[in-house]
Design an enzyme around this catalytic site. Structure first.
Site, mmCIF file in Angstrom:
data_model
loop_
_atom_site.group_PDB
_atom_site.id
_atom_site.type_symbol
_atom_site.label_atom_id
_atom_site.label_comp_id
_atom_site.label_asym_id
_atom_site.label_seq_id
_atom_site.Cartn_x
_atom_site.Cartn_y
_atom_site.Cartn_z
ATOM 1 C CB SER A 87 -0.919 0.009 1.223
ATOM 2 O OG SER A 87 -1.806 -1.085 1.209
ATOM 3 C CG MET A 88 -0.719 4.720 -1.951
ATOM 4 S SD MET A 88 -2.094 5.894 -2.126
ATOM 5 C CE MET A 88 -1.229 7.460 -1.888
#
Length: 386
Positions: A87-88
């Site tokens: 994920s970011m």
């Protein structure tokens, strides 16, 4: 990147040492598919062929796909459906901040992915206090290998995260890195009194989710708390949604036999809006219109159709917006008047002052989930319910 994350508030000072000590790059595969934010596409990047470009993406705030099609995909080109990712970093640290861990606490993570999130927790709390569950055997093995190589002997369990992991319970914190529509009561039972469960949660109405920060009651028979922020995660594999076949709902001639009306209280912009279905409006409508999925066609020649499918029966509805007409035409069929429900739900949202994500919350007990507005004593009831 660390400075930027600190400036925007996603990386809090207490997590900065873990960010510095545990690089994301150490948990990424040589071949990966970053999501290019400029083009909206996933691009293949191979460390063996383009090490500098690979490192640039590893150090970016972009989400990175690490597996396609549950591992059946092979080759450098993107697959059909991403099934594991990194994920970011801004989202990772925002959720860790929401989790609110304290020294000595025990954490269960649902969805190991690359192992980076577990490594960050282990750096902060000690590897013995972290256990992570992953349903995919190949993903679990790679996460364990990366954690071991980095010197953090976190236990990676291959299994169904929906069941939790009773062997190491009770947990002070449980964090899910996959989206759910049903929160298992097992997580509540495996938590310590006053523990926190952080879970991305959404409805069938659309793809949008928000993280619910649930505090476990002293008797461990319920957990309740507000939503903290909108998010977008891959769904837990056992809760993936299979879209209904359109022709099973709307066979030949069904449009001619449907009830026809005109809608004037809800515009195309209000219904579709921006954010690609991840805004607060579809989230709120999903709370009030249960067991319904909707999808909007692409707009062509000034025309757009938005479809609604009942998941408990074969009810359906469609509203057709045209730029050259003030009122949109509505077709409905089946026991439920789906468009009427959607329209009523939107009126309710407006009447409540157009609440954002942070005014909604969720309570979970052995009977399931109950969304609420402003307080657990004010449940969000489905349209038409008493």
């Amino acid at each position: 990147m660390g400075r930027l994350l600190l400036e925007d508030g996603s990386l809090t000072p207490d997590w900065a040492p873990a960010f510095d000590a545990v690089p994301r790059a150490a948990f990424l595969p040589d071949l990966m598919w970053p999501h290019d934010m400029a083009t909206g596409r996933n691009v293949a990047v191979d460390k063996r062929q383009a090490p500098e470009r690979w490192q640039e993406y590893a150090d970016s705030n972009d989400p990175i796909v690490t597996q396609w099609d549950d591992g059946r995909h092979d080759g450098p080109e993107p697959g059909k459906s991403f099934s594991s990712s990194s994920s970011m970093p801004s989202l990772v640290f925002s959720m860790l901040a929401d989790l609110g861990v304290q020294p000595g606490q025990r954490v269960l993570e649902i969805g190991s992915g690359t192992g980076w999130n577990a490594a960050l927790l282990a750096h902060r709390l000690g590897a013995a206090n972290v256990v992570t569950v992953e349903v995919d055997g190949a993903v679990a093995a790679q996460a364990q290998e990366s954690l071991d190589r980095f010197g953090l002997a976190v236990e990676v369990v291959r299994g169904d995260g929906f069941l939790g992991y009773a062997k190491r319970a009770p947990y002070d914190r449980i964090i899910a890195t996959c989206g759910l529509r049903k929160v298992p009561f097992a997580w509540v039972e495996q938590s310590a009194p006053g523990g926190v469960i952080l879970v991305p949660w959404g409805t069938y109405y659309g793809p949008g989710e928000a993280t619910a920060r649930l505090v476990v009651a002293e008797d461990c028979q319920s957990a309740s708390g507000p939503f903290t922020r909108p998010v977008a995660f891959m769904r837990m594999r056992s809760q993936r949604f299979v879209w209904p076949r359109h022709d099973e709902y709307v066979p030949a001639g069904a449009m001619d036999a449907a009830d026809v009306s005109y809608a004037s209280s809800l515009t195309e912009e209000e219904l579709c809006g921006g954010a690609g279905g991840f805004g607060v409006v579809p989230f709120a409508l999903g709370l009030r219109v249960p067991e319904v999925a909707h999808t909007a066609d692409r707009k062509r020649d000034g025309k757009r159709a938005v479809w609604f499918y009942g998941l408990s029966d074969r009810s359906w509805a469609v509203i057709v917006f045209r730029d050259d007409q003030e009122q949109a035409k509505v077709y409905q069929s089946g026991p439920r008047r789906l468009w009427d429900e959607v329209e009523a739900a939107h009126r309710w949202w407006v009447d409540q002052g157009r609440p954002g994500f942070d005014r909604f919350g969720l309570t979970v007990d052995q009977d399931g989930e109950r969304p609420w507005l402003d307080s657990p004593g004010n449940p969000v009831r489905a349209t038409g319910s008493p």
